[in-house]
Write an enzyme that holds these catalytic residues in place. Structure first.
Site, short mmCIF file in Angstrom:
data_model
loop_
_atom_site.label_atom_id
_atom_site.label_comp_id
_atom_site.label_asym_id
_atom_site.label_seq_id
_atom_site.Cartn_x
_atom_site.Cartn_y
_atom_site.Cartn_z
CG ASP A 79 12.40 -8.48 66.05
OD1 ASP A 79 11.12 -8.93 65.72
OD2 ASP A 79 13.09 -7.63 65.58
NE ARG A 94 11.11 -7.64 63.45
CZ ARG A 94 11.26 -6.34 63.18
NH1 ARG A 94 10.75 -5.43 62.64
NH2 ARG A 94 12.55 -6.24 64.08
#
Length: 207
Positions: A126, A128
């Site tokens: 991930d 983000r």
């Protein structure tokens, strides 16, 4: 991260007429938007969703993930409450971009799970970044949120940025045979808090 407020307009939707606010990151020029409804600057906690862009789920009705279903449900929930905010963040594919997401989907077609596919392409599970959320919320007068998410890591990330998350509101929608393994991986490897269902063979009706 610094963002610049650009402009606002009305956005009529099937869920109600929202205000859409445009922001741009300083340096990268990446664009993000906030959809707001009702009086959100009164100091009370606000029902909120931070939603990372998912073209396949949000616009093309893909059943490989739960993103589009979560977007719909978040807007419905905000409309039902009469006030709230949705931050739509331009970080497709958990931050790897659309074309790399297609490459990751190809690896998943060959048996990799969503985390393994990212790692095989040389990315973290991930990637983000939520640092743009605080200045966006600050500009709109919001300091306390009730966050619609199944992801406790997102709660932790926002809290570390100085955003007061007073409640995590579960957002479990869109489960279907096509995303069963994806959701299991999100729960098992990414720490998402998801309920174990007995209706794995239930097919979600087209939106």
């Amino acid at each position: 991260m610094s963002v610049t407020y650009v402009a606002s307009c009305k956005l009529p939707t099937p869920f109600g007429v929202f205000d859409m606010h445009g922001f741009q990151e300083v340096g990268t020029q990446k664009e993000h938007i906030a959809l707001t409804l009702g009086d959100i600057g009164d100091g009370a906690s606000v029902l909120a969703r931070t939603h990372s862009e998912c073209l396949t789920g949000d616009a093309l009705f893909s059943m490989r993930c739960d993103c589009g279903y979560q977007l719909d449900e978040a807007l419905r929930s905000i409309a039902a409450e009469g006030r709230g905010i949705l931050l739509y963040l331009r970080q497709e594919g958990r931050g790897i971009g659309l074309l790399n997401k297609i490459r990751a989907y190809n690896l998943q077609d060959q048996g990799a799970d969503t985390v393994e596919a990212n790692e095989q392409l040389g990315f973290a599970a991930d990637m983000r970044d939520y640092s743009m959320c605080k200045p966006m919320l600050y500009h709109l007068g919001i300091s306390r949120i009730r966050l619609m998410t199944n992801n406790p890591r997102k709660v932790d990330s926002l809290t570390k940025l100085g955003i007061e998350v007073v409640e995590r509101v579960p957002l479990e929608v869109g489960r279907n045979p096509h995303n069963r393994n994806y959701l299991a991986t999100k729960a098992g490897k990414l720490g998402h808090l998801l309920t174990t269902h007995q209706d794995d063979d239930y097919v979600v009706a087209a939106k």
